[in-house]
Design a protein around this motif. Structure first.
Motif, PDB file in Angstrom:
ATOM      1  N   LYS A 203       0.808  -1.223   0.000  1.00 13.14           N
ATOM      2  CA  LYS A 203       0.000   0.000   0.000  1.00 13.14           C
ATOM      3  C   LYS A 203       0.838   1.269   0.000  1.00 13.14           C
ATOM      4  O   LYS A 203       0.363   2.339  -0.398  1.00 13.14           O
ATOM      5  N   THR A 204       2.080   1.178   0.424  1.00  7.59           N
ATOM      6  CA  THR A 204       2.964   2.352   0.445  1.00  7.59           C
ATOM      7  C   THR A 204       4.114   2.227  -0.543  1.00  7.59           C
ATOM      8  O   THR A 204       5.060   3.014  -0.484  1.00  7.59           O
TER       9      THR A 204
ATOM     10  N   ASP B 211       1.665  -0.427 -10.589  1.00  7.92           N
ATOM     11  CA  ASP B 211       0.741  -1.561 -10.645  1.00  7.92           C
ATOM     12  C   ASP B 211      -0.114  -1.689  -9.394  1.00  7.92           C
ATOM     13  O   ASP B 211      -0.520  -2.792  -9.021  1.00  7.92           O
ATOM     14  N   MET B 212      -0.410  -0.582  -8.751  1.00 10.13           N
ATOM     15  CA  MET B 212      -1.175  -0.596  -7.510  1.00 10.13           C
ATOM     16  C   MET B 212      -2.582  -1.143  -7.719  1.00 10.13           C
ATOM     17  O   MET B 212      -3.127  -1.821  -6.854  1.00 10.13           O
ATOM     18  N   GLY B 213      -3.159  -0.864  -8.866  1.00  7.80           N
ATOM     19  CA  GLY B 213      -4.496  -1.384  -9.138  1.00  7.80           C
ATOM     20  C   GLY B 213      -4.484  -2.894  -9.283  1.00  7.80           C
ATOM     21  O   GLY B 213      -5.298  -3.597  -8.685  1.00  7.80           O
ATOM     22  N   PHE B 214      -3.562  -3.415 -10.091  1.00  7.20           N
ATOM     23  CA  PHE B 214      -3.446  -4.855 -10.257  1.00  7.20           C
ATOM     24  C   PHE B 214      -3.262  -5.544  -8.907  1.00  7.20           C
ATOM     25  O   PHE B 214      -3.884  -6.567  -8.623  1.00  7.20           O
TER      26      PHE B 214
ATOM     27  N   LEU C 122      -6.998   0.447   0.758  1.00  9.31           N
ATOM     28  CA  LEU C 122      -7.202   0.856  -0.637  1.00  9.31           C
ATOM     29  C   LEU C 122      -7.006   2.355  -0.819  1.00  9.31           C
ATOM     30  O   LEU C 122      -6.396   2.802  -1.801  1.00  9.31           O
ATOM     31  N   LEU C 123      -7.505   3.150   0.120  1.00  5.59           N
ATOM     32  CA  LEU C 123      -7.335   4.605   0.021  1.00  5.59           C
ATOM     33  C   LEU C 123      -5.867   4.987   0.121  1.00  5.59           C
ATOM     34  O   LEU C 123      -5.395   5.869  -0.610  1.00  5.59           O
ATOM     35  N   GLU C 124      -5.146   4.314   0.997  1.00  4.71           N
ATOM     36  CA  GLU C 124      -3.710   4.589   1.095  1.00  4.71           C
ATOM     37  C   GLU C 124      -3.001   4.172  -0.189  1.00  4.71           C
ATOM     38  O   GLU C 124      -2.070   4.847  -0.647  1.00  4.71           O
ATOM     39  N   SER C 125      -3.443   3.088  -0.777  1.00  6.97           N
ATOM     40  CA  SER C 125      -2.862   2.622  -2.041  1.00  6.97           C
ATOM     41  C   SER C 125      -3.100   3.632  -3.159  1.00  6.97           C
ATOM     42  O   SER C 125      -2.201   3.912  -3.964  1.00  6.97           O
ATOM     43  N   ALA C 126      -4.306   4.170  -3.223  1.00  8.25           N
ATOM     44  CA  ALA C 126      -4.623   5.170  -4.251  1.00  8.25           C
ATOM     45  C   ALA C 126      -3.785   6.433  -4.055  1.00  8.25           C
ATOM     46  O   ALA C 126      -3.291   7.032  -5.032  1.00  8.25           O
TER      47      ALA C 126
ATOM     48  N   LEU D  11      -0.408   5.741  -5.340  1.00  3.43           N
ATOM     49  CA  LEU D  11      -0.343   5.669  -6.801  1.00  3.43           C
ATOM     50  C   LEU D  11      -0.249   7.046  -7.437  1.00  3.43           C
ATOM     51  O   LEU D  11       0.523   7.251  -8.386  1.00  3.43           O
ATOM     52  N   ILE D  12      -0.991   8.013  -6.937  1.00  2.00           N
ATOM     53  CA  ILE D  12      -0.999   9.319  -7.608  1.00  2.00           C
ATOM     54  C   ILE D  12       0.300  10.096  -7.413  1.00  2.00           C
ATOM     55  O   ILE D  12       0.509  11.112  -8.080  1.00  2.00           O
ATOM     56  N   THR D  13       1.188   9.616  -6.541  1.00  2.00           N
ATOM     57  CA  THR D  13       2.505  10.267  -6.429  1.00  2.00           C
ATOM     58  C   THR D  13       3.319  10.061  -7.699  1.00  2.00           C
ATOM     59  O   THR D  13       4.296  10.779  -7.928  1.00  2.00           O
ATOM     60  N   ARG D  14       2.916   9.125  -8.545  1.00  2.00           N
ATOM     61  CA  ARG D  14       3.633   8.858  -9.790  1.00  2.00           C
ATOM     62  C   ARG D  14       3.072   9.664 -10.968  1.00  2.00           C
ATOM     63  O   ARG D  14       3.538   9.514 -12.098  1.00  2.00           O
TER      64      ARG D  14
END
Length: 408
Positions: free
Chosen positions: A118-119, A125-128, A150-154, A157-160
């Motif tokens: 998650k971090t 590939d955070m969604g996969f 999931l929220l932490e994962s999202a 992801l947007i840091t990229r």
């Protein structure tokens, strides 16, 4: 009287035979029954691998199956691998179909193994990884802990996201080859962001996902709606530097699974945004795929539409399964083409079920055979994501036929 009885008996026998045929043709039930047996067999293989690791003193934690290597050995991966979320996702799909708490318990066990991702800001590939596992888990259980992961994962992801380019960066490797590579696969990771937008109301998730999808339409696709695999962008001005097809036959070829990612990705984007441009894109990709002269009759695509030795080229069951998932949903959005889209999806699923399944209690518990990862690895092999999307397509098929919606 004798003739009447004989006729009645014949009718009963005939009806019984019809019933048996109908039962045999319940592809969804038959496939899930088979998948359940295979996955239970996979657990024994996984346990044996873990025992060998302990005996060898290995500290590397392997969490999920991925494939069978060229030497015939069973390959498992660590949580950081892009495929680590598919096996737990399969177990959630088994729970969704069977409602059996056995599968829920197994899904929870394997899902917990990848929470550390998650971090992990070093992957797109955070969604996969997280949406296929924790996402399905949250959808089916409403577990608040899953939602927070999931929220932490999202957020990770947007840091990229690169505002100058309008895309989420894909790979960090091969910096000598690309400045900022973006791959068509990345369309699949946008669903996590749209989910996060719906949960939080924060438009940053929606805007990043939509910008990425629009930039991908602009730069990834050729005039015939086939797509490149990798677009390399200049990190300073956002201009396109290279258009490559890294896992396909050559840079100008149409890599099979790449076309599938695009079809699924834009169908999903239309569902989440209702923007007509995304529906049009999905329909155009479908037309490219399913009117392509190199698509075989069983609609299980070759690994690349332009591979030089068709029909003597490996197939890609994983690409076909992804396509079927997309088509079932796409049939909801176009009344005129609904029947055609569903027929294409049914053709794929029927053929995967009948001709691409592994032998029972064989192949280490994988469900499907004959997938291809790329031109130089995992050729004609079982792949965990083929199994995942096969089960997803079966669920979508059943739900569409019973409820009129393919949205899980």
């Amino acid at each position: 009287m004798m003739n009447f009885k004989t006729g009645l008996l014949s009718l009963l026998v005939f009806c019984g035979a019809c019933s048996q045929v109908a039962q045999k043709e319940d592809i969804v039930k038959d496939s899930f029954d088979f998948a359940g047996q295979q996955l239970k067999f996979a657990f024994t293989t996984i346990d044996s691998v873990r025992v060998k690791q302990i005996e060898a003193g290995s500290k590397k934690k392997l969490v999920s199956p991925r494939t069978i290597d060229d030497d015939g050995s069973f390959k498992m991966v660590a949580s950081k691998d892009w495929t680590s979320g598919f096996f737990p996702g399969e177990l959630w799909y088994m729970y969704e179909y069977t409602k059996d708490d056995y599968w829920k318990s197994k899904a929870q066990e394997f899902t917990a193994n990848i929470e550390d991702q998650k971090t992990n800001g070093g992957t797109h590939d955070m969604g996969f990884k997280m949406y296929c596992s924790f996402g399905n888990g949250y959808r089916l259980t409403q577990n608040t802990a899953y939602k927070n992961i999931l929220l932490e994962s999202a957020t990770t992801l947007i840091t990229r996201y690169k505002p100058t380019i309008g895309c989420i960066r894909s790979w960090d490797h091969s910096r000598d080859k690309w400045q900022c590579p973006v791959i068509i696969d990345n369309m699949m990771n946008l669903e996590l962001l749209y989910w996060a937008f719906k949960e939080t109301g924060d438009s940053v998730y929606y805007d990043i996902a939509t910008n990425h999808a629009r930039t991908t339409i602009k730069n990834h696709f050729r005039d015939d709606y086939s797509s490149y695999h990798v677009i390399d962008y200049d990190t300073i001005n956002g201009e396109v530097l290279h258009k490559h097809t890294h896992q396909g036959y050559n840079h100008e070829s149409a890599w099979g699974r790449g076309q599938a990612w695009g079809l699924y990705g834009y169908t999903m984007c239309y569902r989440e945004t209702k923007l007509p441009e995304f529906l049009t894109q999905a329909e155009n990709i479908a037309d490219y795929i399913f009117t392509n002269p190199t698509l075989p009759d069983d609609m299980v695509t070759y690994w690349d539409f332009n591979a030089p030795n068709i029909p003597n080229e490996p197939r890609d069951a994983s690409a076909a399964a992804v396509m079927a998932c997309a088509l079932y949903e796409l049939s909801m959005y176009n009344v005129e083409k609904a029947t055609q889209y569903k027929q294409w999806a049914d053709t794929i699923i029927n053929n995967l079920s009948k001709n691409y399944r592994a032998p029972l209690n064989g192949n280490y518990g994988f469900i499907l055979l004959h997938s291809t990862g790329a031109h130089n690895f995992e050729r004609d092999a079982p792949l965990v994501y083929a199994d995942y999307y096969f089960l997803e397509a079966l669920l979508k098929k059943e739900k569409l036929e019973k409820e009129g919606t393919a949205i899980l």
